[in-house]
Design a protein around this motif. Sequence first.
Motif, mmCIF file in Angstrom:
data_model
loop_
_atom_site.group_PDB
_atom_site.id
_atom_site.type_symbol
_atom_site.label_atom_id
_atom_site.label_comp_id
_atom_site.label_asym_id
_atom_site.label_seq_id
_atom_site.Cartn_x
_atom_site.Cartn_y
_atom_site.Cartn_z
ATOM 1 N N THR A 1 0.870 -1.177 0.000
ATOM 2 C CA THR A 1 0.000 0.000 0.000
ATOM 3 C C THR A 1 0.905 1.225 0.000
ATOM 4 N N ALA A 2 0.463 2.268 -0.687
ATOM 5 C CA ALA A 2 1.278 3.475 -0.840
ATOM 6 C C ALA A 2 0.360 4.683 -0.869
ATOM 7 N N GLY B 1 -5.446 4.597 -6.700
ATOM 8 C CA GLY B 1 -5.953 3.472 -7.474
ATOM 9 C C GLY B 1 -5.142 2.222 -7.228
ATOM 10 N N THR B 2 -5.501 1.172 -7.945
ATOM 11 C CA THR B 2 -4.786 -0.098 -7.855
ATOM 12 C C THR B 2 -3.915 -0.269 -9.094
ATOM 13 N N TYR B 3 -2.644 -0.519 -8.865
ATOM 14 C CA TYR B 3 -1.655 -0.730 -9.928
ATOM 15 C C TYR B 3 -1.302 -2.213 -9.913
ATOM 16 N N SER B 4 -1.707 -2.940 -10.946
ATOM 17 C CA SER B 4 -1.383 -4.363 -11.056
ATOM 18 C C SER B 4 -0.208 -4.523 -12.012
ATOM 19 N N TYR B 5 0.697 -5.435 -11.682
ATOM 20 C CA TYR B 5 1.868 -5.654 -12.533
ATOM 21 C C TYR B 5 2.265 -7.120 -12.484
ATOM 22 N N THR C 1 0.614 -6.166 -6.743
ATOM 23 C CA THR C 1 -0.270 -5.002 -6.778
ATOM 24 C C THR C 1 0.255 -3.915 -5.844
ATOM 25 N N ILE C 2 -0.038 -2.687 -6.232
ATOM 26 C CA ILE C 2 0.203 -1.521 -5.397
ATOM 27 C C ILE C 2 -1.155 -0.844 -5.245
ATOM 28 N N VAL C 3 -1.608 -0.676 -4.021
ATOM 29 C CA VAL C 3 -2.870 0.025 -3.776
ATOM 30 C C VAL C 3 -2.502 1.390 -3.207
ATOM 31 N N ALA C 4 -2.847 2.446 -3.958
ATOM 32 C CA ALA C 4 -2.442 3.803 -3.587
ATOM 33 C C ALA C 4 -3.649 4.650 -3.220
#
Length: 198
Positions: free
Chosen positions: A40-41, A89-93, A106-109
């Motif tokens: 999370t960020a 938002g959610t960044y999926s990679y 995932t990064i949930v910002a």
Amino acid sequence: MKKIFTLLSFSFIALLGNATIHFITVGTPTSNVFNPANITAVCGDTVIWQWGAGSHTTTSTNIPACATAWNANINSTSTVYAITIPCAGTYSYQCTPHAAMGMVGTIVATCTNNVPIIASHYFSAAYPNPFSSKLTIETSQANLISIYNAVGENIKSIAVPQGQIKTEIDMQDLQAGIYFYAVLKEGVIIETKKIVKQ
């Protein structure tokens, strides 16, 4: 020496603002994983993928409309890649070669008021980033562009003629690592950004 350089690099990044730096190790000698895979960020935080073992990618698969897609190799010659989170938002990679094996993350910002941080602070763009030999910086605001190493030493300064928007800088003589550039207008730094040489 490389570890000291890396620590100094990240310390300098932290000094540039109150943002948090999130480290993700890419691969281990025994498994194809992102560690941690989920973080999370908040807007303005920096996410750094650093090579652990093997040959991988960090490739965005689903990101907010306000963000820029990425696709970077992470291996023994390209050991680091970083992004700064621009909006909520959610960044999926994924690692493209190993996604089917579950190498995804995932990064949930979150952001205050969901306002992208770049909306009122955008003065320049640098590409490609990471770069290998030449770097182009676009800005309509600069009189001078200065390049700094990880410990804050000014290693290059380029005067920008009035009206010039694109400035191409030869960076072949620099070692691989993290650097910073500053956009100066009438002697005042109006923006500082991180750049990475492969």
